[in-house]
Design a protein around this motif. Structure first.
Motif, PDB file in Angstrom:
ATOM      1  N   SER A  39       6.914  63.361  22.621  1.00  0.00           N
ATOM      2  CA  SER A  39       6.445  62.547  23.754  1.00  0.00           C
ATOM      3  C   SER A  39       4.976  62.775  24.052  1.00  0.00           C
ATOM      4  O   SER A  39       4.342  61.951  24.718  1.00  0.00           O
ATOM      5  CB  SER A  39       7.283  62.850  25.002  1.00  0.00           C
ATOM      6  N   THR A  40       4.434  63.904  23.561  1.00  0.00           N
ATOM      7  CA  THR A  40       3.002  64.160  23.794  1.00  0.00           C
ATOM      8  C   THR A  40       2.114  63.416  22.797  1.00  0.00           C
ATOM      9  O   THR A  40       0.911  63.259  23.048  1.00  0.00           O
ATOM     10  CB  THR A  40       2.683  65.665  23.694  1.00  0.00           C
ATOM     11  N   VAL A  41       2.690  62.961  21.683  1.00  0.00           N
ATOM     12  CA  VAL A  41       1.877  62.275  20.671  1.00  0.00           C
ATOM     13  C   VAL A  41       1.270  60.982  21.216  1.00  0.00           C
ATOM     14  O   VAL A  41       0.054  60.779  21.120  1.00  0.00           O
ATOM     15  CB  VAL A  41       2.701  62.017  19.396  1.00  0.00           C
ATOM     16  N   PRO A  42       2.076  60.072  21.811  1.00  0.00           N
ATOM     17  CA  PRO A  42       1.440  58.884  22.399  1.00  0.00           C
ATOM     18  C   PRO A  42       0.531  59.233  23.578  1.00  0.00           C
ATOM     19  O   PRO A  42      -0.404  58.487  23.871  1.00  0.00           O
ATOM     20  CB  PRO A  42       2.632  58.022  22.850  1.00  0.00           C
ATOM     21  N   ALA A  43       0.792  60.360  24.233  1.00  0.00           N
ATOM     22  CA  ALA A  43      -0.092  60.782  25.322  1.00  0.00           C
ATOM     23  C   ALA A  43      -1.473  61.161  24.803  1.00  0.00           C
ATOM     24  O   ALA A  43      -2.474  61.027  25.512  1.00  0.00           O
ATOM     25  CB  ALA A  43       0.524  61.973  26.071  1.00  0.00           C
ATOM     26  N   ILE A  44      -1.520  61.602  23.549  1.00  0.00           N
ATOM     27  CA  ILE A  44      -2.799  61.978  22.942  1.00  0.00           C
ATOM     28  C   ILE A  44      -3.540  60.762  22.403  1.00  0.00           C
ATOM     29  O   ILE A  44      -4.751  60.620  22.602  1.00  0.00           O
ATOM     30  CB  ILE A  44      -2.570  63.006  21.807  1.00  0.00           C
ATOM     31  N   ILE A  45      -2.812  59.877  21.733  1.00  0.00           N
ATOM     32  CA  ILE A  45      -3.479  58.790  21.015  1.00  0.00           C
ATOM     33  C   ILE A  45      -3.739  57.558  21.878  1.00  0.00           C
ATOM     34  O   ILE A  45      -4.433  56.647  21.442  1.00  0.00           O
ATOM     35  CB  ILE A  45      -2.673  58.395  19.762  1.00  0.00           C
ATOM     36  N   THR A  46      -3.149  57.511  23.080  1.00  0.00           N
ATOM     37  CA  THR A  46      -3.404  56.379  23.972  1.00  0.00           C
ATOM     38  C   THR A  46      -4.037  56.875  25.264  1.00  0.00           C
ATOM     39  O   THR A  46      -3.789  58.017  25.679  1.00  0.00           O
ATOM     40  CB  THR A  46      -2.091  55.639  24.322  1.00  0.00           C
ATOM     41  N   PRO A  47      -4.845  56.058  25.920  1.00  0.00           N
ATOM     42  CA  PRO A  47      -5.482  56.484  27.166  1.00  0.00           C
ATOM     43  C   PRO A  47      -4.573  56.404  28.388  1.00  0.00           C
ATOM     44  O   PRO A  47      -4.970  56.780  29.486  1.00  0.00           O
ATOM     45  CB  PRO A  47      -6.661  55.504  27.297  1.00  0.00           C
ATOM     46  N   SER A  48      -3.366  55.920  28.209  1.00  0.00           N
ATOM     47  CA  SER A  48      -2.455  55.756  29.334  1.00  0.00           C
ATOM     48  C   SER A  48      -2.054  57.108  29.916  1.00  0.00           C
ATOM     49  O   SER A  48      -1.865  58.092  29.195  1.00  0.00           O
ATOM     50  CB  SER A  48      -1.205  54.994  28.885  1.00  0.00           C
ATOM     51  N   ARG A  49      -1.910  57.128  31.242  1.00  0.00           N
ATOM     52  CA  ARG A  49      -1.455  58.351  31.910  1.00  0.00           C
ATOM     53  C   ARG A  49       0.066  58.406  32.034  1.00  0.00           C
ATOM     54  O   ARG A  49       0.620  59.429  32.420  1.00  0.00           O
ATOM     55  CB  ARG A  49      -2.090  58.447  33.294  1.00  0.00           C
ATOM     56  N   ALA A  50       0.743  57.321  31.712  1.00  0.00           N
ATOM     57  CA  ALA A  50       2.201  57.287  31.860  1.00  0.00           C
ATOM     58  C   ALA A  50       2.873  58.297  30.929  1.00  0.00           C
ATOM     59  O   ALA A  50       3.765  59.058  31.346  1.00  0.00           O
ATOM     60  CB  ALA A  50       2.719  55.885  31.582  1.00  0.00           C
TER      61      ALA A  50
END
Length: 225
Positions: free
Chosen positions: A71-82
């Motif tokens: 779940s942290t991978v999209p948190a790293i590659i996208t600027p979204s805070r969700a």
């Protein structure tokens, strides 16, 4: 220039997934070895204590750590805070899970002497003899409670009466290696805490960047009139 906050987050995230791999590897290896036939007394005692460990819970926690890492991978590659918020909540759950495991192991060390007595009684004379030889003792609390096993260390009742019981040396042995394990688990909780702080910092940084971007957009819009 790379965002230092993001780099710190990635570093903490890497430590987090390594922690999960260590927990999984330890739990699986110990679970496979805990029921093997021991070759000597210290191995016998260690295996008996390992059988009391929450190894299945450790495996479940490790799997949940890997899911959280994904779940942290999209948190790293996208600027979204969700995704950051979602991963932050999941890391908090992992930290609580690890803390409970560490506390369970710590509590085990508080009552080792009393809790190991029925385990000792349930063992075969061969296993008891291995532990008597390894810890240079006879019987558990003493040579008669429960009765010692006759072997080279305790060849007769008179000789056994002069020897200490196995409860104290076995308890000391268990405290040393269990202390190391639950200290490591508490250290993993510390890594969880670092990742939670890094998540909060990165979320705040992205919120600030988003606010400034909105300000710039509004400025550009006013400049066109």
């Amino acid at each position: 220039m790379a965002n230092k906050i993001l780099l710190a987050y990635i570093g903490a995230d890497g430590l987090f997934v390594i922690m999960g791999a260590i927990m999984l590897g330890f739990s699986v290896i110990v679970q496979n070895d805990a029921f093997t036939t021991p070759a000597e007394g210290m191995q016998a005692a260690r295996n008996l204590f390992y059988q009391k460990f929450p190894l299945t819970a450790g495996i479940v926690n490790a799997v949940f750590i890997f899911v959280t890492f994904l779940s942290t991978v999209p948190a790293i590659i996208t600027p979204s805070r969700a995704w950051l918020k979602i991963s932050g909540y999941l890391v908090t759950v992992c930290a609580a899970f690890s803390l409970i495991l560490g506390l369970y192991l710590w509590i085990l060390t508080l009552t080792v002497k009393k809790d190991f007595a029925p385990i000792w009684i349930a063992q075969t004379p061969e296993i008891q003899s291995l532990m008597q030889t390894a810890f240079n003792c006879c019987g558990y609390f003493n040579s008669t409670s429960p009765a010692f096993v006759t072997d080279a260390t305790c060849p007769s009742p008179a000789a056994a009466a002069l020897m200490r019981g196995c409860a104290t040396p076995i308890s000391s042995f268990a405290n040393v290696f269990v202390d190391d394990i639950f200290t490591a688990v508490f250290g993993m909780c510390g890594i969880d805490g670092v990742l939670i702080l890094a998540t909060a910092c990165l979320a705040k940084d992205r919120k600030e960047n988003e606010r400034f971007r909105h300000i710039d957009e509004k400025s550009d819009a006013r400049g066109t009139f």
